[in-house]
Every structure is written in C-alpha cells, then in structure tokens.
Design an enzyme around this catalytic site. Structure first.
Site, PDB file in Angstrom:
ATOM      1  N   ARG A  51       0.675  -0.753  -0.206  1.00 43.00           N
ATOM      2  CA  ARG A  51      -0.205  -0.159   0.020  1.00 43.00           C
ATOM      3  C   ARG A  51       0.914   1.621   0.365  1.00 43.00           C
ATOM      4  O   ARG A  51       0.644   2.197  -0.890  1.00 43.00           O
ATOM      5  CB  ARG A  51      -1.061   0.084   1.058  1.00 43.00           C
ATOM      6  CG  ARG A  51      -2.110  -0.287   1.371  1.00 43.00           C
ATOM      7  CD  ARG A  51      -2.694  -0.865   2.479  1.00 43.00           C
ATOM      8  NE  ARG A  51      -1.337  -1.816   3.072  1.00 43.00           N
ATOM      9  CZ  ARG A  51      -1.884  -3.190   2.555  1.00 43.00           C
ATOM     10  NH1 ARG A  51      -2.475  -3.520   2.002  1.00 43.00           N
ATOM     11  NH2 ARG A  51      -0.983  -3.844   2.832  1.00 43.00           N
ATOM     12  N   THR A  52       1.776   1.490   0.506  1.00 42.55           N
ATOM     13  CA  THR A  52       2.658   2.475   0.877  1.00 42.55           C
ATOM     14  C   THR A  52       3.513   2.820  -0.408  1.00 42.55           C
ATOM     15  O   THR A  52       2.989   3.751  -1.090  1.00 42.55           O
ATOM     16  CB  THR A  52       3.521   3.138   2.666  1.00 42.55           C
ATOM     17  OG1 THR A  52       2.709   2.677   3.374  1.00 42.55           O
ATOM     18  CG2 THR A  52       4.336   3.934   2.625  1.00 42.55           C
ATOM     19  N   LYS A  81      26.085  -2.533  -0.634  1.00 43.96           N
ATOM     20  CA  LYS A  81      27.298  -2.246  -0.740  1.00 43.96           C
ATOM     21  C   LYS A  81      28.012  -2.056   0.689  1.00 43.96           C
ATOM     22  O   LYS A  81      28.832  -1.096   0.598  1.00 43.96           O
ATOM     23  CB  LYS A  81      27.793  -1.698  -1.849  1.00 43.96           C
ATOM     24  CG  LYS A  81      26.891  -2.608  -3.510  1.00 43.96           C
ATOM     25  CD  LYS A  81      27.978  -1.387  -4.720  1.00 43.96           C
ATOM     26  CE  LYS A  81      27.655  -2.019  -5.158  1.00 43.96           C
ATOM     27  NZ  LYS A  81      27.075  -1.295  -7.226  1.00 43.96           N
ATOM     28  N   ARG A 102      11.422   4.337   2.975  1.00 50.48           N
ATOM     29  CA  ARG A 102      10.993   2.990   4.343  1.00 50.48           C
ATOM     30  C   ARG A 102      12.422   2.329   4.856  1.00 50.48           C
ATOM     31  O   ARG A 102      13.158   2.014   3.409  1.00 50.48           O
ATOM     32  CB  ARG A 102       9.556   2.493   3.903  1.00 50.48           C
ATOM     33  CG  ARG A 102       9.601   1.044   4.347  1.00 50.48           C
ATOM     34  CD  ARG A 102       9.171   0.158   3.693  1.00 50.48           C
ATOM     35  NE  ARG A 102       7.491   0.785   4.660  1.00 50.48           N
ATOM     36  CZ  ARG A 102       6.086   0.458   4.450  1.00 50.48           C
ATOM     37  NH1 ARG A 102       5.945  -0.505   4.209  1.00 50.48           N
ATOM     38  NH2 ARG A 102       4.977   0.900   4.640  1.00 50.48           N
ATOM     39  N   HIS A 130       5.748   5.644  11.765  1.00 54.08           N
ATOM     40  CA  HIS A 130       4.887   5.583  10.095  1.00 54.08           C
ATOM     41  C   HIS A 130       4.206   7.394  10.221  1.00 54.08           C
ATOM     42  O   HIS A 130       2.890   6.669   9.766  1.00 54.08           O
ATOM     43  CB  HIS A 130       4.454   4.603   9.869  1.00 54.08           C
ATOM     44  CG  HIS A 130       3.805   3.306   9.051  1.00 54.08           C
ATOM     45  ND1 HIS A 130       3.879   4.963   7.373  1.00 54.08           N
ATOM     46  CD2 HIS A 130       3.741   2.747   8.503  1.00 54.08           C
ATOM     47  CE1 HIS A 130       3.531   3.949   6.374  1.00 54.08           C
ATOM     48  NE2 HIS A 130       3.477   2.998   7.119  1.00 54.08           N
TER      49      HIS A 130
END
Ligand code: NCD
Length: 300
Positions: A51-52, A81, A102, A130
C-alpha cells in the site's frame, strides 16, 4: 526545507490544513493533475510494502510527477554495498525533487533529512514511526466519526514494534478528552515512553487483558499485525482476534481499523460489516499522500 519525518511535527491546525487539502483533491482531482508536472519523486523502499509504496507512486503520478523507484533497495541499491543513507540522499538529490523512504532503522528518515537537500517523506522507519499512515488514520477517523476530540480508542496487536501505533498515539494526544485502551499479549505491550508521553498530555493509558475490559461504546478499535520481522524468537500468535462474535460485543458506532496487511488478527467474516473500514482507510492514503507531496514541494 519541508519534510514529513514524525507525527510530532503536527499540530491541530496543521492537521486541519492537510485534511482540507486532501478533501479538495478528492473532490476535484483534475485541478491537481498537473501540479507536479516538472517534478521527479524518488521512492526508496528498503523493506516490503504494498500500500504505502504503490499509493505514494500513484499519488505522484496523479499529480503529474514522474517517479524513480526501487522496490527492494536493501538488496538492489548500493545499501547492499554498505552505502550510508546520507550518501544515498546526496546522490538522489541530484536526480529527484523529493524522496520517500522506508527503512528498518528507526532513525532512517531523520538521517536522510539531515542532508537537507530535498524533502524527505518517512514511509516507515523501523519500529519507530510511520507518520503518513497515522495521518491517513486520523483523516479516516475524522471522516467516519465527524470529530477528533472526545474519542475512546482501543489499540490492539503489536503495541511494542507497531510503528503505526506509535505515530497514531502522538496525533491522538493533540486532541481533548481522549481515552486510550491497550489490549495485547504481554510481550507486545506499549513501551513506557508512550505511556509517559500520553500522561504528559493528560491522557491516562488503560492497559487491558481481555475484550471484556474494553468499553462497549468504543469509538475506534485499531488492530495491528504482530511485527514478526522485528524480533527473534517465538512469542506465539495473536490471541485477541476480532471476528463477528467479538465485534458484535461493541456498539454499532464502533469503527474497526487496521493499517494492513492483516494476518489473523481480524477474521474475514467481518469484512462486510459496515463498521470495518480498513480498505477505505487504505484508499484514503492516496489523498493524504497527494496532499503531503504538494505541501513538501510548496505546491499546495
Ligand atoms: C504497516 C507498516 O509498514 O508499518 N503497513 C502499512 O504501511 N500499512 C503495518 C504493518 O506492516 O503491519
């Protein structure tokens, strides 16, 4: 530089402004469809999302922006890396006008914003916050209940690792006469810092140990998934499952929310109940995220 990093940065007034803008976009999407025509939005997800990520991408596209995106940045970006978030942002700032991130680190969004070259939008930072989810949660509560003051809210599920819960409590604490009830397995209890934060705003947190202890006239039940990816060991499954029988113990005006994805904590037999609003909640995310992109890019 405007960022969206934490629910803490919001006030009642700035929430009203955001929700007004989201309403305007919803009522007249055409008016906004070219607002970000010359912009590029970088979407960097180091953790899974449906969703996000897709709602941020859709939000950007509906405003006319273009997107550059990596759906699995932990594996496919230079983070694999050993590159720091700050270095990544310094580079991306040369390509894009804003970045949505995120990441599993609680401080990821702050770290990204410390570079201060492009607006950063926190789309979930570890077990921390969030904020964009809690903004759409509050928008949904306002839409469904017609108010944000005078609410009895129960939070369920993973109160320890649930970042949506943490951000939501900070926003609820801005309002008057809020009662918060918590129901979770002991291992997933709300951290003391949030209990103290509520107390400092005059809200007494009521920890419960069964559905019977929750008031029947709750305004909101907000359930969440146990965040199994955030800890090692087995703490068992969710015990407090909402099914038809459980939901029917509550008032016909109690709304049932969930940030999704749900696992077992809400059974599908309540999906058709008019009180269940988690899919509408997810749809509301689009308008809130469009509004947030306009605000951080000064196009509101
Ligand atoms: C939440 C998250 O990522 O914190 N999902 C979402 O953004 N709607 C909740 C979860 O993953 O359980």
């Amino acid at each position: 530089m405007k960022h969206v990093l934490s629910s803490e940065q919001y006030t009642r007034e700035s929430l009203d402004e955001l929700f007004d803008l989201a309403d305007k976009i919803r009522n007249d999407p055409k008016k906004y469809s070219h607002k970000l025509d010359d912009k590029i939005i970088a979407i960097m997800f180091y953790e899974p999302s449906t969703r996000t990520r897709l709602s941020f991408e859709t939000a950007a596209l509906k405003l006319g922006a273009k997107i550059i995106t990596t759906e699995n940045a932990a594996e496919f970006s230079s983070a694999a890396k050993g590159e720091t978030i700050q270095d990544t942002v310094k580079v991306i700032a040369g390509y894009a006008d804003a970045m949505v991130i995120r990441h599993k680190s609680d401080t990821s969004a702050m770290d990204a914003a410390s570079v201060n070259k492009i607006p950063i939008l926190n789309a979930g930072a570890g077990k921390g916050e969030h904020p964009t989810q809690s903004l759409l949660d509050m928008y949904t509560i306002k839409e469904k209940k017609g108010r944000l003051d005078n609410l009895k809210v129960a939070i369920l599920g993973d109160l320890l690792y649930g970042r949506t819960i943490h951000s939501l409590l900070k926003l609820l604490s801005l309002y008057n006469n809020i009662e918060i009830y918590g129901l979770s397995k002991e291992a997933f209890s709300l951290p003391q810092e949030y209990i103290d934060m509520l107390k400092s705003k005059g809200i007494e947190y009521k920890k419960c140990s069964s559905f019977d202890e929750l008031p029947k006239d709750l305004d909101v039940i907000y359930h969440t998934r146990i965040q199994a990816e955030r800890f090692e060991g087995d703490f068992g499954k969710e015990e407090f499952i909402i099914n038809k029988e459980v939901l029917n113990r509550f008032s016909e005006n109690t709304i049932l929310m969930h940030p999704l994805p749900r696992v077992i904590e809400i059974s599908t037999d309540v999906d058709d109940d008019p009180r269940a609003c988690y899919f509408e909640q997810a749809h509301n995310g689009l308008f809130i995220r469009m509004a947030l992109l306009l605000q951080v890019l000064d196009k509101a």
